[in-house]
Design a protein around this motif. Structure first.
Motif, mmCIF file in Angstrom:
data_model
loop_
_atom_site.group_PDB
_atom_site.id
_atom_site.type_symbol
_atom_site.label_atom_id
_atom_site.label_comp_id
_atom_site.label_asym_id
_atom_site.label_seq_id
_atom_site.Cartn_x
_atom_site.Cartn_y
_atom_site.Cartn_z
ATOM 1 N N SER A 27 -6.570 8.487 -6.025
ATOM 2 C CA SER A 27 -6.918 9.073 -4.886
ATOM 3 C C SER A 27 -6.969 8.183 -3.389
ATOM 4 O O SER A 27 -6.783 6.800 -3.762
ATOM 5 N N GLU A 28 -7.071 8.535 -2.111
ATOM 6 C CA GLU A 28 -6.611 7.838 -1.056
ATOM 7 C C GLU A 28 -7.629 6.608 -1.027
ATOM 8 O O GLU A 28 -7.255 5.581 -0.553
ATOM 9 N N GLU A 29 -8.804 6.595 -1.313
ATOM 10 C CA GLU A 29 -9.946 5.844 -1.178
ATOM 11 C C GLU A 29 -9.878 4.531 -2.277
ATOM 12 O O GLU A 29 -10.016 3.420 -2.144
ATOM 13 N N ASN A 30 -9.111 4.931 -3.564
ATOM 14 C CA ASN A 30 -8.949 4.239 -4.523
ATOM 15 C C ASN A 30 -7.734 3.213 -4.469
ATOM 16 O O ASN A 30 -7.824 2.131 -5.238
ATOM 17 N N ILE A 31 -6.844 3.870 -4.088
ATOM 18 C CA ILE A 31 -5.370 3.201 -4.150
ATOM 19 C C ILE A 31 -5.362 1.825 -3.732
ATOM 20 O O ILE A 31 -4.605 0.853 -4.241
ATOM 21 N N PRO A 32 -5.994 1.297 -2.576
ATOM 22 C CA PRO A 32 -5.915 0.002 -2.251
ATOM 23 C C PRO A 32 -6.825 -0.828 -3.335
ATOM 24 O O PRO A 32 -6.491 -2.247 -3.335
ATOM 25 N N TYR A 33 -7.466 -0.523 -4.033
ATOM 26 C CA TYR A 33 -8.554 -1.162 -5.029
ATOM 27 C C TYR A 33 -7.767 -1.224 -6.273
ATOM 28 O O TYR A 33 -8.308 -1.592 -7.374
ATOM 29 N N LEU A 34 -6.816 -0.513 -6.644
ATOM 30 C CA LEU A 34 -6.000 -0.325 -7.628
ATOM 31 C C LEU A 34 -5.660 -1.577 -8.798
ATOM 32 O O LEU A 34 -5.996 -2.005 -9.964
ATOM 33 N N LEU B 249 0.721 -1.139 0.075
ATOM 34 C CA LEU B 249 0.061 0.025 -0.008
ATOM 35 C C LEU B 249 0.762 1.345 0.072
ATOM 36 O O LEU B 249 0.607 2.095 -0.838
ATOM 37 N N LYS B 250 1.851 1.307 0.944
ATOM 38 C CA LYS B 250 2.830 2.475 0.826
ATOM 39 C C LYS B 250 3.581 2.660 -0.386
ATOM 40 O O LYS B 250 3.574 3.868 -0.934
ATOM 41 N N ASP B 251 4.020 1.695 -0.998
ATOM 42 C CA ASP B 251 4.748 2.061 -2.413
ATOM 43 C C ASP B 251 3.757 2.278 -3.540
ATOM 44 O O ASP B 251 4.073 3.098 -4.436
ATOM 45 N N ALA B 252 2.569 1.797 -3.455
ATOM 46 C CA ALA B 252 1.607 2.063 -4.343
ATOM 47 C C ALA B 252 1.161 3.787 -4.339
ATOM 48 O O ALA B 252 0.852 4.242 -5.423
ATOM 49 N N HIS B 253 0.965 4.126 -3.097
ATOM 50 C CA HIS B 253 0.862 5.641 -2.669
ATOM 51 C C HIS B 253 1.971 6.344 -3.492
ATOM 52 O O HIS B 253 1.667 7.376 -4.239
ATOM 53 N N ALA B 254 3.121 5.956 -3.087
ATOM 54 C CA ALA B 254 4.314 6.761 -3.650
ATOM 55 C C ALA B 254 4.387 6.522 -5.394
ATOM 56 O O ALA B 254 4.906 7.696 -6.209
ATOM 57 N N THR B 255 4.081 5.492 -5.881
ATOM 58 C CA THR B 255 4.062 5.225 -7.222
ATOM 59 C C THR B 255 3.159 5.925 -8.074
ATOM 60 O O THR B 255 3.311 6.121 -9.296
ATOM 61 N N TYR B 256 1.869 6.013 -7.496
ATOM 62 C CA TYR B 256 0.695 6.384 -8.384
ATOM 63 C C TYR B 256 0.146 7.578 -7.432
ATOM 64 O O TYR B 256 -1.177 7.357 -6.949
#
Length: 436
Positions: free
Chosen positions: A377-384, A366-373
């Motif tokens: 949005s915050e609510e959608n990143i876990p579901y990417l 989750l942390k790396d996905a936040h940084a990479t993309y």
């Protein structure tokens, strides 16, 4: 710059006056939460039809369509469309000339404002109360109206209107069906497929049960009859499909589609699904298997010659499906994931682009996905991961698109010197304006 004289000058002044009034009250339009207030306000801004005109007003709300005709202003006709879907309410205003070409309203080819409330999110009782208030509002207004004009648009109608919108803006209407483009519109709750087929293939359409939408709609547009295959798949929009895929993987404390580090549940449509990421992270291959299962690709109920998924006839294919335009959440996720320019109106991609990106995303925590993309949005990143896997699976396994076939992601379509939203409301307006 065009110059007008006589009636033309008066007509231009009326058009500019409408635009000026909308511009002056734009902030009010943006903050109104009640669809009823929004409707009454915009109706006041629209030019009133002359006493001799037979026109009413067209209003449609994310499945709700209000009024049967466009407002006439001299030789021009105005149409107002309200799209109050699951994620918000939007108002579109169009003006057509006698040739059914779009005419600028002031400096804009389309007036568009977004409000915050979605009618679908209010529940059946509250939504019906609002619809009844709209019926009463229109009854007391100077616009022609009847109670049964305030109705619910089904998904296949939205799909058909989306097809009309895109083909109209591309200048395809009036040409043979083989010159038109097919459309896939991925919303939050449902996905629609629409494309023109031959009269011969239309005659092969399977019969449907009472109460279900027919597979083929016959449309007369710009002097040409089109047989439009259209189907709306409820529960297979992007947000609804998350729930279907998570449900397909039930039985474990974790989901193979969720990013490592995410803990929580997914709520949609009144249901709750386990949505915590596994300590070992997401698995592209396992998530894809769940997506195929959720789509019911091998549905035994499919008795037709060729099906998409869930036992649904695929329309037979053909030239009308070869050039595919894909809209809504497809464009959004591609832009957020970085393989489409978010500022572009259209982009050429392949389904394999979604697959390649999904493989990279599903490996991240989750942390790396936040940084990479950072654009997600915050609510959608876990579901990417689950979103991209589903979009690839839907195109390839669901609709049978070759992984390396070029498709066009579309947000807006060039029209003259302007860009117009590739959304179903324009198609609805065209149908009404052409028949009034």
């Amino acid at each position: 710059m065009r110059r007008y004289s006589g009636a033309g000058a008066r007509q231009q002044q009326q058009t500019e006056a409408v635009a000026d009034r909308v511009h002056r009250y734009r902030r009010v339009l943006m903050v109104l939460l009640s669809p009823v207030l929004l409707i009454s306000f915009v109706l006041l801004l629209m030019p009133r039809a002359p006493a001799s005109a037979s026109g009413g007003v067209l209003l449609a709300v994310g499945g709700r369509r209000w009024g049967p005709r466009a407002v006439e202003d001299g030789l021009n006709k105005y149409a107002v469309i309200f799209d109050a879907g699951s994620s918000g309410s939007r108002v579109h205003v169009y003006c057509f000339d006698e040739n059914l070409d779009l005419v600028p309203i002031g400096k804009e080819i389309e007036l568009f404002k977004q409000a915050t409330a979605g009618l679908r999110a209010l529940g059946t009782q509250r939504s019906e109360e609002i619809l009844q208030a709209v019926r009463e509002l229109l009854h007391d207004s100077s616009f022609k109206s009847q109670p049964n004009w305030v109705t619910v648009l089904d998904g296949s109608q939205e799909g058909a209107f989306q097809w009309v919108t895109i083909n109209y803006l591309l200048g395809k209407l009036g040409k043979p069906y083989s010159n038109t483009v097919g459309v896939v519109d991925l919303g939050g709750g449902s996905v629609q497929m629409a494309y023109a087929i031959s009269e011969k293939d239309a005659a092969k359409a399977p019969l449907v049960a009472d109460g279900e939408d027919s597979y083929v709609k016959e449309l007369l547009l710009k002097g040409t009859t089109y047989y439009l295959y259209v189907h709306s798949y409820l529960h297979y929009g992007l947000l609804a499909a998350r729930g279907e895929i998570l449900k397909a993987g039930e039985g474990s404390d974790y989901s193979d589609c969720m990013l490592e580090g995410h803990l929580g549940k997914y709520n949609y449509g009144g249901n709750t699904f386990e949505a915590s990421g596994s300590p070992s992270g997401a698995s592209y291959s396992k998530c894809r298997a769940l997506a195929v299962r959720a789509l019911k690709v091998d549905e035994p109920a499919c008795t037709h010659m060729k099906c998409t998924f869930g036992g649904v006839w695929n329309g037979g294919g053909g030239d009308g499906q070869k050039n595919l335009f894909v809209a809504s959440f497809f464009f959004d996720r591609a832009a957020e994931a970085g393989f489409v320019d978010p500022k572009a109106a259209v982009a050429k991609v392949k389904p394999s682009d979604f697959e390649e990106t999904a493989r990279r995303v599903c490996k991240l925590n989750l942390k790396d996905a936040h940084a990479t993309y950072p654009d997600v949005s915050e609510e959608n990143i876990p579901y990417l991961c689950i979103d991209l896997v589903y979009q690839y699976t839907l195109l390839v396994d669901g609709f049978g698109v070759d992984p390396y076939q070029d498709i066009t992601l579309v947000k807006k379509v060039p029209y003259g010197d302007s860009y117009v939203e590739a959304a179903w409301p324009l198609g609805s307006a065209i149908e009404i304006a052409s028949s009034s």
